[in-house]
Design an enzyme around this catalytic site. Structure first.
Site, PDB file in Angstrom:
ATOM      1  N   ARG A  85     -27.605  21.757  95.632  1.00  0.00           N
ATOM      2  CA  ARG A  85     -26.248  21.284  95.357  1.00  0.00           C
ATOM      3  C   ARG A  85     -25.249  22.397  95.112  1.00  0.00           C
ATOM      4  O   ARG A  85     -24.157  22.395  95.707  1.00  0.00           O
ATOM      5  CB  ARG A  85     -26.247  20.371  94.113  1.00  0.00           C
ATOM      6  CG  ARG A  85     -26.664  18.967  94.376  1.00  0.00           C
ATOM      7  CD  ARG A  85     -27.428  18.422  93.197  1.00  0.00           C
ATOM      8  NE  ARG A  85     -28.723  19.058  93.176  1.00  0.00           N
ATOM      9  CZ  ARG A  85     -29.786  18.581  93.840  1.00  0.00           C
ATOM     10  NH1 ARG A  85     -29.692  17.454  94.480  1.00  0.00           N
ATOM     11  NH2 ARG A  85     -30.944  19.222  93.840  1.00  0.00           N
ATOM     12  N   THR A  86     -25.568  23.322  94.233  1.00  0.00           N
ATOM     13  CA  THR A  86     -24.575  24.337  93.865  1.00  0.00           C
ATOM     14  C   THR A  86     -24.262  25.202  95.079  1.00  0.00           C
ATOM     15  O   THR A  86     -23.099  25.480  95.384  1.00  0.00           O
ATOM     16  CB  THR A  86     -25.090  25.190  92.693  1.00  0.00           C
ATOM     17  OG1 THR A  86     -25.568  24.299  91.683  1.00  0.00           O
ATOM     18  CG2 THR A  86     -23.998  26.060  92.120  1.00  0.00           C
ATOM     19  N   LYS A 114     -35.953  47.654  98.218  1.00  0.00           N
ATOM     20  CA  LYS A 114     -36.149  49.091  98.472  1.00  0.00           C
ATOM     21  C   LYS A 114     -35.850  49.913  97.229  1.00  0.00           C
ATOM     22  O   LYS A 114     -35.752  51.128  97.283  1.00  0.00           O
ATOM     23  CB  LYS A 114     -35.219  49.529  99.615  1.00  0.00           C
ATOM     24  CG  LYS A 114     -35.585  48.907 100.959  1.00  0.00           C
ATOM     25  CD  LYS A 114     -34.676  49.436 102.064  1.00  0.00           C
ATOM     26  CE  LYS A 114     -33.854  48.325 102.647  1.00  0.00           C
ATOM     27  NZ  LYS A 114     -32.736  48.799 103.469  1.00  0.00           N
ATOM     28  N   ARG A 135     -26.037  32.874  91.497  1.00  0.00           N
ATOM     29  CA  ARG A 135     -27.062  32.154  90.713  1.00  0.00           C
ATOM     30  C   ARG A 135     -28.204  33.129  90.488  1.00  0.00           C
ATOM     31  O   ARG A 135     -28.674  33.783  91.428  1.00  0.00           O
ATOM     32  CB  ARG A 135     -27.570  30.923  91.433  1.00  0.00           C
ATOM     33  CG  ARG A 135     -28.822  30.380  90.746  1.00  0.00           C
ATOM     34  CD  ARG A 135     -29.202  29.029  91.182  1.00  0.00           C
ATOM     35  NE  ARG A 135     -28.250  28.045  90.696  1.00  0.00           N
ATOM     36  CZ  ARG A 135     -28.490  26.733  90.721  1.00  0.00           C
ATOM     37  NH1 ARG A 135     -29.624  26.274  91.189  1.00  0.00           N
ATOM     38  NH2 ARG A 135     -27.590  25.890  90.268  1.00  0.00           N
ATOM     39  N   HIS A 169     -24.187  26.956  83.041  1.00  0.00           N
ATOM     40  CA  HIS A 169     -23.885  26.531  84.407  1.00  0.00           C
ATOM     41  C   HIS A 169     -22.465  25.930  84.341  1.00  0.00           C
ATOM     42  O   HIS A 169     -22.282  24.713  84.431  1.00  0.00           O
ATOM     43  CB  HIS A 169     -24.919  25.488  84.835  1.00  0.00           C
ATOM     44  CG  HIS A 169     -24.984  25.212  86.305  1.00  0.00           C
ATOM     45  ND1 HIS A 169     -24.051  25.698  87.207  1.00  0.00           N
ATOM     46  CD2 HIS A 169     -25.865  24.480  87.037  1.00  0.00           C
ATOM     47  CE1 HIS A 169     -24.377  25.267  88.430  1.00  0.00           C
ATOM     48  NE2 HIS A 169     -25.469  24.542  88.354  1.00  0.00           N
TER      49      HIS A 169
HETATM   50  N1   CP Z   1     -27.245  20.760  89.666  1.00  0.00           N
HETATM   51  C1   CP Z   1     -27.702  21.865  90.280  1.00  0.00           C
HETATM   52  O1   CP Z   1     -27.441  22.986  89.850  1.00  0.00           O
HETATM   53  O2   CP Z   1     -28.452  21.626  91.389  1.00  0.00           O
HETATM   54  P1   CP Z   1     -29.079  22.749  92.319  1.00  0.00           P
HETATM   55  O3   CP Z   1     -30.121  23.482  91.499  1.00  0.00           O
HETATM   56  O4   CP Z   1     -29.665  22.010  93.486  1.00  0.00           O
HETATM   57  O5   CP Z   1     -27.972  23.686  92.719  1.00  0.00           O
END
Ligand code: CP
Length: 354
Positions: A85-86, A114, A135, A169
């Protein structure tokens, strides 16, 4: 330890109010790293842009216009942890605004294998792009990235935290509050509502970021329902206390508190953060799952949310209930992330004026 490690360690020890200044440019939001950066005015602005984007994108002419707004900018999506999703919502958000995107979804294909340092990799991304969305399993890597680019380089491109370890998040919290506000539009908005968060609250970065955002809404009450081992951590609880946000803790079962809730926010057990294999399974979480048999005890106007992915904490049969909001929540993510990007680049007025 490098000289940068030493400098970052000093930065990390600053109070959040001080750190947040590093993520601003000319008094405006520049990097999106911590939920605590967001005040009510910024949230309301982002949600107005979100609504406007949705309306404009309904027509072909509107979509073509939107694609001109940031067609001169490029974004890098560095996702060193799995995501559906993100990643997809950010990629499509960039494309809605006409941004070109490049990506690394697996650090094993970057020059980090490396022996390149994270800091050098980051600076490399910023050499080619105008926005970096990250992320990472490390809870301070998005923070470090923003700090590094803003204070140690002459190319401070904005950084957006797309999920940092078990810490935060913030863009999930933005879309969650958008979903809450929209769902309660005819009931006075989120103010005065009771939000029940259930599941792995200790390691769930979505519920942590969402809790921090509650400081912006009068009269919100929180219920944390989870086994003791997965309960909300002290840092978030003391934040709530400092901001006079009432919260209660339910340790026995979800069912007991369901009738009190206006929103039920379910989360999965985050066993990827287990310290040893099978750690999460040692705790019985079965009394913290939402079942079809529970639906009768929910308020008629309550909504059911989940950041997803889910396992068995929401029975799939619940998807047919009109109170289930999680699929809409996913889609809201793409529009609110596009709005956030437009806001960061300060091009939102063009969108509002279209
Ligand atoms: N809600 C969320 O962060 O989903 P993903 O881990 O699929 O990005």
């Amino acid at each position: 330890m490098t000289i940068l490690d030493e400098r970052f360690r000093k930065f990390e020890m600053l109070p959040n109010e001080e750190k947040i200044k590093c993520f601003e440019l000319n008094g405006r939001l520049f990097d999106m790293i911590l939920s605590q950066q967001l005040n009510r005015q910024v949230l309301d602005d982002i949600y107005k842009i979100t609504n406007r984007l949705r309306t404009i994108a309904k027509s072909k002419a509107g979509s073509v216009f939107l694609q001109t707004v940031l067609c001169h900018k490029r974004a890098m999506l560095y996702f060193a942890q799995p995501s559906s999703r993100t990643f997809l919502s950010f990629e499509n958000a960039c494309h809605i605004l006409g941004m070109k995107t490049s990506e690394i979804r697996d650090p094993s294909v970057s020059s980090e294998v490396k022996g390149e340092s994270y800091d050098d990799s980051l600076r490399t991304f910023s050499s080619y792009t105008d926005l970096i969305i990250i992320r990472h399993k490390g809870q301070n890597m998005a923070e470090r990235s923003a700090w590094l680019l803003n204070t140690c380089t002459n190319r401070p491109v904005p950084v957006i935290n797309g999920g940092s370890g078990s810490d935060q998040h913030p863009t999930q919290a933005i879309l969650d509050v958008y979903t809450l506000q929209r769902s309660f539009e005819d009931q006075g908005g989120l103010e005065g509502k009771t939000i029940l968060m259930c599941g792995d609250l200790k390691r769930g970065r979505t519920v942590r970021s969402l809790s921090y955002l509650m400081k912006n809404f009068e009269g919100v009450r929180i219920i944390y329902a989870a086994p003791k081992i997965f309960q909300m951590r002290e840092d978030v609880c003391s934040f709530l206390e400092r901001h006079n946000i009432p919260y209660v803790v339910e340790l026995e079962e979800l069912e007991k508190v369901l009738p009190e809730a206006d929103a039920i926010y379910m989360t999965r057990i985050q066993d990827e953060h287990d310290e040893y294999a099978g750690e999460s399974k040692k705790t019985d979480s079965s009394r913290f799952m939402l079942k079809v048999s529970h639906l009768a005890s929910l308020r008629p106007n309550a909504i059911i949310m989940h950041p997803f992915p889910r396992r068995d904490e929401i029975d799939v049969a619940i998807d047919a209930d009109p109170r289930a909001m999680y699929w809409r929540q996913e889609r809201n993510g793409m529009w609110s992330r596009a709005a956030l990007i437009a806001y960061i680049f300060n091009v939102h007025q063009q969108i509002m004026d279209y």
